[in-house]
Design a protein around this motif. Structure first.
Motif, mmCIF file in Angstrom:
data_model
loop_
_atom_site.group_PDB
_atom_site.id
_atom_site.type_symbol
_atom_site.label_atom_id
_atom_site.label_comp_id
_atom_site.label_asym_id
_atom_site.label_seq_id
_atom_site.Cartn_x
_atom_site.Cartn_y
_atom_site.Cartn_z
ATOM 1 N N ASN A 238 -7.036 -9.564 -19.539
ATOM 2 C CA ASN A 238 -6.234 -8.415 -20.408
ATOM 3 C C ASN A 238 -7.490 -7.666 -21.554
ATOM 4 O O ASN A 238 -6.745 -6.567 -22.316
ATOM 5 N N ASP A 239 -8.526 -7.812 -21.042
ATOM 6 C CA ASP A 239 -9.269 -6.171 -21.742
ATOM 7 C C ASP A 239 -9.005 -5.245 -20.772
ATOM 8 O O ASP A 239 -9.260 -5.660 -19.667
ATOM 9 N N PRO A 240 -8.982 -3.624 -21.066
ATOM 10 C CA PRO A 240 -9.326 -2.906 -20.824
ATOM 11 C C PRO A 240 -9.952 -2.817 -19.269
ATOM 12 O O PRO A 240 -9.911 -1.679 -18.278
ATOM 13 N N ARG A 241 -11.431 -3.281 -20.233
ATOM 14 C CA ARG A 241 -12.450 -2.797 -18.995
ATOM 15 C C ARG A 241 -12.457 -3.381 -17.889
ATOM 16 O O ARG A 241 -12.653 -2.977 -16.538
ATOM 17 N N TYR A 242 -11.564 -4.946 -17.621
ATOM 18 C CA TYR A 242 -10.930 -5.997 -16.508
ATOM 19 C C TYR A 242 -10.415 -4.783 -15.561
ATOM 20 O O TYR A 242 -10.522 -4.653 -14.668
ATOM 21 N N GLN A 243 -9.492 -4.045 -16.678
ATOM 22 C CA GLN A 243 -8.100 -3.268 -15.505
ATOM 23 C C GLN A 243 -9.525 -1.677 -14.753
ATOM 24 O O GLN A 243 -9.115 -1.771 -14.030
ATOM 25 N N GLN A 244 -10.101 -1.697 -15.884
ATOM 26 C CA GLN A 244 -10.836 -0.186 -15.142
ATOM 27 C C GLN A 244 -11.821 -0.413 -13.886
ATOM 28 O O GLN A 244 -12.220 0.234 -13.178
ATOM 29 N N GLU A 245 -12.661 -2.221 -14.527
ATOM 30 C CA GLU A 245 -12.810 -2.322 -13.205
ATOM 31 C C GLU A 245 -12.775 -2.417 -11.722
ATOM 32 O O GLU A 245 -12.952 -1.917 -10.667
ATOM 33 N N LEU A 246 -11.862 -2.814 -11.847
ATOM 34 C CA LEU A 246 -10.596 -3.188 -10.627
ATOM 35 C C LEU A 246 -10.610 -1.498 -10.207
ATOM 36 O O LEU A 246 -10.566 -1.923 -9.166
ATOM 37 N N TYR A 247 -10.188 -0.676 -10.755
ATOM 38 C CA TYR A 247 -9.852 0.636 -10.573
ATOM 39 C C TYR A 247 -10.929 1.584 -9.915
ATOM 40 O O TYR A 247 -10.911 1.664 -8.284
ATOM 41 N N ASP A 248 -12.671 0.709 -10.949
ATOM 42 C CA ASP A 248 -13.458 1.720 -9.902
ATOM 43 C C ASP A 248 -13.815 0.135 -8.924
ATOM 44 O O ASP A 248 -14.693 1.213 -7.527
ATOM 45 N N TRP A 249 -13.302 -0.700 -8.319
ATOM 46 C CA TRP A 249 -14.075 -0.849 -7.407
ATOM 47 C C TRP A 249 -12.837 -1.041 -6.082
ATOM 48 O O TRP A 249 -13.530 -0.284 -4.842
ATOM 49 N N GLU A 250 -11.952 -0.522 -6.394
ATOM 50 C CA GLU A 250 -11.066 0.116 -5.539
ATOM 51 C C GLU A 250 -11.140 1.521 -5.067
ATOM 52 O O GLU A 250 -11.509 1.484 -3.622
ATOM 53 N N GLN A 251 -11.840 2.112 -5.989
ATOM 54 C CA GLN A 251 -11.701 3.544 -5.996
ATOM 55 C C GLN A 251 -13.302 3.627 -4.799
ATOM 56 O O GLN A 251 -13.479 3.771 -3.742
ATOM 57 N N ALA A 252 -14.584 2.386 -5.060
ATOM 58 C CA ALA A 252 -16.008 2.376 -4.586
ATOM 59 C C ALA A 252 -15.191 2.052 -3.156
ATOM 60 O O ALA A 252 -16.276 2.247 -2.476
ATOM 61 N N GLU A 253 -14.366 0.441 -2.872
ATOM 62 C CA GLU A 253 -14.068 0.060 -2.597
ATOM 63 C C GLU A 253 -13.755 1.822 -0.766
ATOM 64 O O GLU A 253 -14.017 1.155 0.139
ATOM 65 N N LEU A 254 -12.545 2.034 -0.826
ATOM 66 C CA LEU A 254 -12.047 3.057 0.086
ATOM 67 C C LEU A 254 -12.784 4.221 0.207
ATOM 68 O O LEU A 254 -12.957 4.337 1.085
ATOM 69 N N GLN A 255 -14.237 4.667 -1.039
ATOM 70 C CA GLN A 255 -15.492 5.418 -0.395
ATOM 71 C C GLN A 255 -16.306 4.642 0.224
ATOM 72 O O GLN A 255 -16.459 5.739 1.760
ATOM 73 N N ARG A 256 -16.162 3.295 0.758
ATOM 74 C CA ARG A 256 -17.259 2.621 1.697
ATOM 75 C C ARG A 256 -16.511 2.554 2.880
ATOM 76 O O ARG A 256 -17.114 2.826 3.826
ATOM 77 N N MET A 257 -14.669 2.127 2.663
ATOM 78 C CA MET A 257 -14.658 2.106 3.394
ATOM 79 C C MET A 257 -14.538 3.687 4.186
ATOM 80 O O MET A 257 -14.478 3.740 5.745
ATOM 81 N N ARG A 258 -14.828 4.677 4.210
ATOM 82 C CA ARG A 258 -14.483 6.033 4.345
ATOM 83 C C ARG A 258 -15.692 6.280 5.246
ATOM 84 O O ARG A 258 -15.967 7.204 5.942
ATOM 85 N N ILE A 259 -16.933 6.337 4.120
ATOM 86 C CA ILE A 259 -18.304 6.503 3.843
ATOM 87 C C ILE A 259 -18.384 5.773 5.723
ATOM 88 O O ILE A 259 -18.882 6.314 7.232
ATOM 89 N N GLU A 260 -17.314 4.225 6.549
ATOM 90 C CA GLU A 260 -18.088 3.170 7.642
ATOM 91 C C GLU A 260 -17.295 4.333 9.019
ATOM 92 O O GLU A 260 -17.844 4.126 9.842
ATOM 93 N N ALA A 261 -15.744 4.277 8.167
ATOM 94 C CA ALA A 261 -15.228 5.582 9.319
ATOM 95 C C ALA A 261 -16.065 6.615 9.930
ATOM 96 O O ALA A 261 -15.985 6.269 11.163
ATOM 97 N N GLU A 262 -16.345 6.924 8.737
ATOM 98 C CA GLU A 262 -17.438 8.089 9.629
ATOM 99 C C GLU A 262 -18.255 8.064 10.330
ATOM 100 O O GLU A 262 -18.985 8.350 11.398
#
Length: 378
Positions: free
Chosen positions: A286-310
């Motif tokens: 229920n802490d907002p920082r947890y939700q922010q971490e989820l969003y940041d992790w998803e963005q970082a994961e997407l970036q990692r996947m894009r880099i891996e694709a490149e």
């Protein structure tokens, strides 16, 4: 079985195998060759089995005594004190030997006794069961050897050895009876001991957070979050914590279901621990920082996947470039080979032209003409 008898047995089997080989060679052209071959294969398998039996039976009485005595001493030294402890906790009534009559308090005390050995309940139970199986195997082998010797006329030394074997057999059978009861208790109450292990691991892992929550202080939630951050300095401390605590909650729920309502006190305590874990998890979720971490992790994961694709595309382009270079090299090599072949052919043609030119010169020579005319005239 004596060594002489063993040698005679092996010799007889080898002779039988050789006989089969000879028969197979004689009848190789007959329709029964397959049957003979099958019989010889069976004889070969028999020889292998007999060899293993002969090796096993080659153990002398003294060697068997030493092996069984070692197993007895190891088992006695490792588990005799623990078996006495369990009997003392249960009481010395005859009902104490019924594994299903163990009370929860006795099981808890004995589980704590095992825990003090700095070993998990599962590892301890597995080791005890293995020791029981090994001792049982030794007792069965020793019992067969004793029964075989009891029906023989023995010399004085052999009689002394037999009495030693009988004494060892008696005390080994007594220890086997006790450790069989002991391991039966451990197996019968396996679910209890597994739950004890799980709760112990969980309380050790979340001791600080559980202590803060149980204190019921006004700032408990803030202190729990601070404890998690201080324990994990990573970028996603809350996310990592939630993943781990969810896994532990699932494990605890599974062990509680395995109890099958056999241990109400332990089950009730386990549910209390489970509720505490769920409350701690909800505080973090229920802490907002947890939700922010989820969003940041998803963005970082997407970036990692894009880099891996490149990187994958770059590797594919590089592979295609290498393939093109290899094809060009192959074509160039083929062209060079054709040029070399043409050069060799041209050289061969030149040599042939030179040879024909020399022949024409010889043809125009007068001496050659005279000879030729003579040849034609004849």
């Amino acid at each position: 079985m004596t060594k002489k008898q063993t040698s005679m047995l092996l010799a007889g089997l080898i002779v039988a195998s050789l006989g089969c080989s000879s028969v197979q060679q004689v009848k190789a052209g007959n329709n029964d060759g397959g049957v003979v071959a099958g019989l010889c294969l069976g004889a070969a398998a028999l020889i292998g089995a007999a060899g293993a039996v002969a090796w096993y039976c080659s153990e002398t009485d003294d060697q068997m005594i030493a092996r069984v005595d070692t197993q007895y001493r190891d088992t006695f030294g490792q588990y005799q004190e623990d078996m006495i402890c369990l009997v003392r906790l249960q009481g010395y009534a005859s009902s104490s030997y019924n594994s299903s009559l163990m009370t929860e308090s006795v099981l808890h005390e004995f589980a704590t006794h095992v825990w003090n050995k700095n070993v998990t309940q599962q590892h301890y139970r597995s080791a005890a069961c293995k020791a029981q199986r090994d001792l049982q195997s030794c007792v069965e082998e020793l019992r067969k050897r004793v029964r075989k010797l009891e029906h023989k006329h023995l010399h004085y030394e052999d009689q002394q050895r037999l009495r030693k074997m009988q004494q060892l057999l008696n005390k080994s059978e007594e220890l086997l009876k006790n450790i069989s009861w002991f391991t039966n208790v451990l197996e019968t109450h396996r679910s209890y001991f597994n739950l004890y292990d799980t709760i112990d691991v969980i309380r050790s892992r979340y001791f600080q957070e559980m202590s803060i929550l149980e204190s019921s202080r006004y700032s408990a939630e803030m202190e729990i979050k601070r404890s998690i951050i201080n324990r994990d300095n990573g970028h996603y401390a809350f996310r990592t914590f939630v993943i781990n605590i969810k896994s532990d909650i699932s494990r605890l729920e599974s062990d509680i279901r395995a109890l099958a309502n056999k241990y109400p006190s332990k089950q009730q305590y386990a549910y209390q621990v489970l509720d505490t874990l769920v409350m701690i998890k909800n505080i973090v979720v229920n802490d907002p920082r947890y939700q922010q971490e989820l969003y940041d992790w998803e963005q970082a994961e997407l970036q990692r996947m894009r880099i891996e694709a490149e990187k994958a595309r770059a590797r594919a382009e590089q592979d295609r470039a290498w393939a093109e270079r290899n094809r060009a090299w192959a074509e160039q090599s083929k062209a060079n080979a054709m040029r070399e072949q043409n050069r060799v052919l041209e050289e061969r043609n030149r040599i042939e032209r030179d040879r024909l030119g020399n022949n024409r010169q010889q043809y125009n020579n007068p001496d050659v003409n005279v000879n030729f005319d003579v040849f034609v005239t004849i």
